[in-house]
Motif scaffolding. Sequence first.
Motif, PDB file in Angstrom:
ATOM      1  N   ASN A  63      35.318  43.650  42.995  1.00 15.10           N
ATOM      2  CA  ASN A  63      35.717  45.053  42.907  1.00 15.10           C
ATOM      3  C   ASN A  63      34.562  46.027  43.103  1.00 15.10           C
ATOM      4  OD1 ASN A  63      38.736  45.510  41.925  1.00 15.10           O
ATOM      5  ND2 ASN A  63      37.990  43.654  40.911  1.00 15.10           N
ATOM      6  N   GLU A  64      33.345  45.506  43.159  1.00 15.32           N
ATOM      7  CA  GLU A  64      32.172  46.372  43.280  1.00 15.32           C
ATOM      8  C   GLU A  64      31.953  46.891  44.696  1.00 15.32           C
ATOM      9  OE1 GLU A  64      30.702  47.862  41.065  1.00 15.32           O
ATOM     10  OE2 GLU A  64      29.467  46.688  39.724  1.00 15.32           O
ATOM     11  N   ASN A  65      32.406  46.151  45.678  1.00 18.04           N
ATOM     12  CA  ASN A  65      32.163  46.506  47.072  1.00 18.04           C
ATOM     13  C   ASN A  65      33.413  46.197  47.883  1.00 18.04           C
ATOM     14  OD1 ASN A  65      31.355  46.055  49.934  1.00 18.04           O
ATOM     15  ND2 ASN A  65      29.301  46.543  49.165  1.00 18.04           N
ATOM     16  N   GLU A  66      33.892  47.162  48.638  1.00 17.09           N
ATOM     17  CA  GLU A  66      35.155  46.994  49.362  1.00 17.09           C
ATOM     18  C   GLU A  66      35.086  45.919  50.442  1.00 17.09           C
ATOM     19  OE1 GLU A  66      34.375  50.680  52.543  1.00 17.09           O
ATOM     20  OE2 GLU A  66      36.006  50.776  51.080  1.00 17.09           O
ATOM     21  N   ASN A  67      33.872  45.549  50.867  1.00 10.89           N
ATOM     22  CA  ASN A  67      33.731  44.518  51.897  1.00 10.89           C
ATOM     23  C   ASN A  67      33.638  43.106  51.333  1.00 10.89           C
ATOM     24  OD1 ASN A  67      33.673  46.371  54.086  1.00 10.89           O
ATOM     25  ND2 ASN A  67      31.521  46.816  53.654  1.00 10.89           N
ATOM     26  N   PHE A  68      33.332  42.990  50.023  1.00  8.32           N
ATOM     27  CA  PHE A  68      33.127  41.665  49.446  1.00  8.32           C
ATOM     28  C   PHE A  68      34.374  40.779  49.484  1.00  8.32           C
ATOM     29  CE2 PHE A  68      29.143  42.691  46.665  1.00  8.32           C
ATOM     30  CZ  PHE A  68      28.413  42.829  47.838  1.00  8.32           C
ATOM     31  N   PRO A  69      35.587  41.297  49.207  1.00  7.23           N
ATOM     32  CA  PRO A  69      36.764  40.419  49.308  1.00  7.23           C
ATOM     33  C   PRO A  69      36.928  39.801  50.691  1.00  7.23           C
ATOM     34  CG  PRO A  69      37.318  42.390  48.085  1.00  7.23           C
ATOM     35  CD  PRO A  69      35.946  42.608  48.636  1.00  7.23           C
ATOM     36  N   ARG A  70      36.672  40.582  51.740  1.00  9.88           N
ATOM     37  CA  ARG A  70      36.791  40.054  53.097  1.00  9.88           C
ATOM     38  C   ARG A  70      35.720  38.997  53.357  1.00  9.88           C
ATOM     39  NH1 ARG A  70      33.904  41.190  57.290  1.00  9.88           N
ATOM     40  NH2 ARG A  70      33.038  43.076  56.305  1.00  9.88           N
ATOM     41  N   GLU A  71      34.480  39.272  52.923  1.00 10.53           N
ATOM     42  CA  GLU A  71      33.400  38.314  53.140  1.00 10.53           C
ATOM     43  C   GLU A  71      33.635  37.020  52.374  1.00 10.53           C
ATOM     44  OE1 GLU A  71      29.261  39.518  53.169  1.00 10.53           O
ATOM     45  OE2 GLU A  71      29.888  41.609  53.078  1.00 10.53           O
ATOM     46  N   LEU A  72      34.055  37.130  51.123  1.00 10.68           N
ATOM     47  CA  LEU A  72      34.268  35.934  50.319  1.00 10.68           C
ATOM     48  C   LEU A  72      35.488  35.152  50.772  1.00 10.68           C
ATOM     49  CD1 LEU A  72      33.293  37.278  46.797  1.00 10.68           C
ATOM     50  CD2 LEU A  72      32.103  35.553  48.128  1.00 10.68           C
ATOM     51  N   SER A  73      36.411  35.819  51.455  1.00  9.20           N
ATOM     52  CA  SER A  73      37.567  35.116  52.013  1.00  9.20           C
ATOM     53  C   SER A  73      37.146  34.092  53.064  1.00  9.20           C
ATOM     54  CB  SER A  73      38.552  36.118  52.639  1.00  9.20           C
ATOM     55  OG  SER A  73      39.131  36.933  51.650  1.00  9.20           O
ATOM     56  N   ARG A  84      41.368  33.423  52.304  1.00  6.45           N
ATOM     57  CA  ARG A  84      42.001  34.723  52.010  1.00  6.45           C
ATOM     58  C   ARG A  84      43.078  34.584  50.943  1.00  6.45           C
ATOM     59  NH1 ARG A  84      43.069  39.559  54.766  1.00  6.45           N
ATOM     60  NH2 ARG A  84      44.075  40.951  53.266  1.00  6.45           N
ATOM     61  N   GLU A  85      43.847  33.513  50.993  1.00 11.08           N
ATOM     62  CA  GLU A  85      44.929  33.328  50.024  1.00 11.08           C
ATOM     63  C   GLU A  85      44.375  33.218  48.604  1.00 11.08           C
ATOM     64  OE1 GLU A  85      48.802  30.394  49.210  1.00 11.08           O
ATOM     65  OE2 GLU A  85      47.470  30.040  50.919  1.00 11.08           O
ATOM     66  N   PHE A 108      43.710  35.411  43.359  1.00 14.37           N
ATOM     67  CA  PHE A 108      42.806  35.597  42.220  1.00 14.37           C
ATOM     68  C   PHE A 108      42.846  37.038  41.718  1.00 14.37           C
ATOM     69  CE2 PHE A 108      38.611  36.860  40.624  1.00 14.37           C
ATOM     70  CZ  PHE A 108      38.432  35.955  39.591  1.00 14.37           C
ATOM     71  N   LEU A 109      42.714  37.992  42.618  1.00 14.44           N
ATOM     72  CA  LEU A 109      42.729  39.399  42.230  1.00 14.44           C
ATOM     73  C   LEU A 109      44.076  39.798  41.645  1.00 14.44           C
ATOM     74  CD1 LEU A 109      40.787  40.966  45.236  1.00 14.44           C
ATOM     75  CD2 LEU A 109      40.000  40.800  42.873  1.00 14.44           C
TER      76      LEU A 109
END
Length: 310
Positions: free
Chosen positions: A71-81, A86-87, A92-93
Amino acid sequence: MKTLFEEIKASIKNNYNQDRSFWRPVLPWGGVFTIKAGRKAVSCTPLYVEIRLKNTCTIDGFLMLLYVILNENENFPRELSLHFGREFVDCFLYLMDTYSFTTVKLLWIWDKMEKQQYKSEVHKASLIIDLFGNEHDNFTKNLENLMSTIQESYCSNWRCPTRVQEDQRRTININPPQEIPHGNLIRLAVNELFCSKIELCEEHGCGGLREFSQRVFCHGAPPFVVLNMQHWKSEDLAYVPYYLDLSDHKYLLEGATLFNKEEHHYSAAFQIGGHWMHYDGLRNVNLILLNKPPEFLLLSSLVYIRATEK
């Protein structure tokens, strides 16, 4: 409807000195998941209608940190996917934001952990999953190739039997210096692992000089890194650096996990918007806003996030 992260940020903003705790438990220790058994389940062997989780502190603190990081960086979910899928990230969120804490733990156990990493048994009508052990075994080692690094080295002696070597690692274990030098011990230990250097070759009878290149991340600089600090003594942790340079990238301190040896129990500390919070899933009031940064004398790991490039 506010997400859990938004609720926590709001509680920080609206806190009063006499009440610095979050309004409800977050990721409580353990957990019970009830299975809605249908007719087909009656004939199953073994039969159980609920799942009980024990000793979950070995993943709880890191799951809380992972949620904050995403939640700290809007790009982190995409990178960690790219590493976790992605699923997994979306699920998780969603589970954290809907306070489905037992389910989010089961998501990690079944999606990221190997069966041999935990104990399970059927007792009466319950499947009991016990996560007692080491948090680095249960969490850090299951981060896919997120933190994989490689370092090459070349010996000056052409006759060296292993003239060219590669040292590849999936986790970042920071060992305390053998001799106590002046300066920041943690930063010195990190530099020892990541920076280029020249040393005497250790091959028997070689006598050459071995040149080590800078250690680099195999899949690009990850959104966050976990430094395994479990071999450090409290007296060597007087100063924890708030930023590190890793492979030409700057990383900022986001949080830490703490280990109480007497209780064999893990907790965590992290910051949101510059405010430090302490999380301990075993306590009734398990998320508390701190007046100052925590002391890191019971350190198990340090967690740094990649700084945003300007």
